[in-house]
Motif scaffolding. Sequence first.
Motif, mmCIF file in Angstrom:
data_model
loop_
_atom_site.group_PDB
_atom_site.id
_atom_site.type_symbol
_atom_site.label_atom_id
_atom_site.label_comp_id
_atom_site.label_asym_id
_atom_site.label_seq_id
_atom_site.Cartn_x
_atom_site.Cartn_y
_atom_site.Cartn_z
ATOM 1 N N ASP A 37 45.805 42.382 26.119
ATOM 2 C CA ASP A 37 46.945 41.369 25.718
ATOM 3 C C ASP A 37 47.645 41.684 26.784
ATOM 4 N N GLY A 38 47.246 42.054 28.173
ATOM 5 C CA GLY A 38 48.076 41.562 29.088
ATOM 6 C C GLY A 38 47.524 40.392 29.994
ATOM 7 N N TYR A 39 46.570 39.925 29.487
ATOM 8 C CA TYR A 39 46.436 38.366 29.875
ATOM 9 C C TYR A 39 45.934 37.443 28.727
ATOM 10 N N PRO A 40 46.330 37.141 27.893
ATOM 11 C CA PRO A 40 45.990 36.240 26.504
ATOM 12 C C PRO A 40 45.344 35.004 26.837
ATOM 13 N N ASP A 41 45.877 34.512 27.778
ATOM 14 C CA ASP A 41 45.568 33.145 27.965
ATOM 15 C C ASP A 41 44.628 32.976 28.849
ATOM 16 N N HIS A 42 44.098 34.427 29.323
ATOM 17 C CA HIS A 42 42.515 34.512 29.841
ATOM 18 C C HIS A 42 41.537 34.487 28.661
ATOM 19 N N LEU A 93 24.826 41.438 36.457
ATOM 20 C CA LEU A 93 25.963 40.987 37.180
ATOM 21 C C LEU A 93 27.197 40.791 36.844
ATOM 22 N N ALA A 94 28.305 42.659 36.112
ATOM 23 C CA ALA A 94 28.900 43.160 35.870
ATOM 24 C C ALA A 94 29.227 43.278 37.094
ATOM 25 N N TRP A 95 29.259 43.391 38.429
ATOM 26 C CA TRP A 95 29.824 44.107 39.294
ATOM 27 C C TRP A 95 30.548 42.898 39.715
ATOM 28 N N LEU A 96 30.301 41.928 39.337
ATOM 29 C CA LEU A 96 30.637 40.949 39.742
ATOM 30 C C LEU A 96 32.560 40.335 38.611
ATOM 31 N N PHE A 97 32.924 41.261 37.593
ATOM 32 C CA PHE A 97 34.173 41.635 37.171
ATOM 33 C C PHE A 97 35.053 42.162 37.763
ATOM 34 N N GLU A 98 34.400 42.641 38.542
ATOM 35 C CA GLU A 98 36.307 43.155 39.684
ATOM 36 C C GLU A 98 36.351 42.196 40.461
ATOM 37 N N LEU A 99 35.916 40.953 40.711
ATOM 38 C CA LEU A 99 36.407 39.864 41.810
ATOM 39 C C LEU A 99 37.749 39.111 41.034
ATOM 40 N N PRO A 100 39.059 38.941 42.169
ATOM 41 C CA PRO A 100 40.063 38.648 41.299
ATOM 42 C C PRO A 100 40.031 36.943 41.429
ATOM 43 N N LEU A 101 39.021 36.407 39.878
ATOM 44 C CA LEU A 101 38.340 34.725 40.396
ATOM 45 C C LEU A 101 39.764 34.136 39.750
ATOM 46 N N LEU A 115 21.654 37.908 42.764
ATOM 47 C CA LEU A 115 21.993 36.891 42.212
ATOM 48 C C LEU A 115 24.240 37.045 41.577
ATOM 49 N N VAL A 116 24.729 35.183 41.997
ATOM 50 C CA VAL A 116 26.140 35.379 41.900
ATOM 51 C C VAL A 116 26.039 33.892 40.965
ATOM 52 N N VAL A 117 27.679 34.232 40.380
ATOM 53 C CA VAL A 117 27.436 33.589 39.002
ATOM 54 C C VAL A 117 28.537 32.371 39.468
ATOM 55 N N LEU A 118 27.744 30.827 39.910
ATOM 56 C CA LEU A 118 28.936 29.585 40.095
ATOM 57 C C LEU A 118 29.204 29.260 39.101
ATOM 58 N N ASP A 119 28.937 29.074 38.017
ATOM 59 C CA ASP A 119 29.852 28.707 36.600
ATOM 60 C C ASP A 119 29.416 29.324 35.470
ATOM 61 N N GLY A 120 30.316 29.947 35.115
ATOM 62 C CA GLY A 120 29.970 30.689 33.642
ATOM 63 C C GLY A 120 30.866 32.025 33.471
ATOM 64 N N PHE A 121 31.657 32.426 34.218
ATOM 65 C CA PHE A 121 31.974 33.406 34.775
ATOM 66 C C PHE A 121 32.856 34.155 33.332
ATOM 67 N N HIS A 122 33.440 33.076 32.478
ATOM 68 C CA HIS A 122 34.004 33.648 30.930
ATOM 69 C C HIS A 122 32.821 33.655 29.612
ATOM 70 N N ARG A 123 32.189 33.127 30.110
ATOM 71 C CA ARG A 123 30.659 32.715 29.340
ATOM 72 C C ARG A 123 30.556 34.785 29.490
ATOM 73 N N ARG A 156 44.426 36.481 41.782
ATOM 74 C CA ARG A 156 45.349 37.448 40.739
ATOM 75 C C ARG A 156 44.756 38.146 39.368
ATOM 76 N N VAL A 157 44.038 37.770 39.103
ATOM 77 C CA VAL A 157 43.068 38.225 37.756
ATOM 78 C C VAL A 157 41.941 38.279 38.308
ATOM 79 N N SER A 158 41.498 39.622 37.499
ATOM 80 C CA SER A 158 39.741 39.569 37.783
ATOM 81 C C SER A 158 39.165 39.736 35.763
ATOM 82 N N PRO A 159 38.417 39.163 35.571
ATOM 83 C CA PRO A 159 37.398 39.467 34.561
ATOM 84 C C PRO A 159 38.134 40.912 33.408
ATOM 85 N N ARG A 160 37.373 41.962 34.862
ATOM 86 C CA ARG A 160 37.578 43.713 34.154
ATOM 87 C C ARG A 160 38.713 43.649 33.703
#
Length: 144
Positions: A80-85, A52-60, A107-115, A69-73
């Motif tokens: 340090d640039g995204y402390p709230d996230h 599922l790591a390819w999904l980290f590129e999405l600006p979610l 397979l794509v994530v519906l709920d759980g990108f942070h996890r 504006r921000v991707s998990p990657r």
Amino acid sequence: MGSDRVAPQVSQEELLAAMPGVIKETLPLVPWRIQRLWRLKLPVQRIAVDELAWLFELPLWQLNGERFRVSPRQVREDPDGYPDHLRRVMASDLSYPIHLVEHNGRLVVLDGFHRLLKASIQGRREIDAMVLSRADLESIRAPA
């Protein structure tokens, strides 16, 4: 960089209009209800985080009140640039499975990108997941 301020409420049409093409191509655009999703009783499977790591590129995620504006990657590479996230990611509870659905053959994530990102940061090879069928996805659809 900026904060994770809440973006203003917009209609479904405005949200879709602002959504980057890569997200429209990757994720199912079915409006669904989170409470209905959480009530589903589906078997829990172990899914490879790398699958599922390819999904980290999405600006979610939003930044300074602007959506997409921000991707998990970016959060992983510059915490340090995204402390709230990063706080949201690290506070997420891995005892709850993520929710996936097959879309466009993957397979794509519906709920759980942070996890999912937390599992990756912690070096976990697998994560618990519930995989929805198309019928399951329809069952959680938001009323029109």
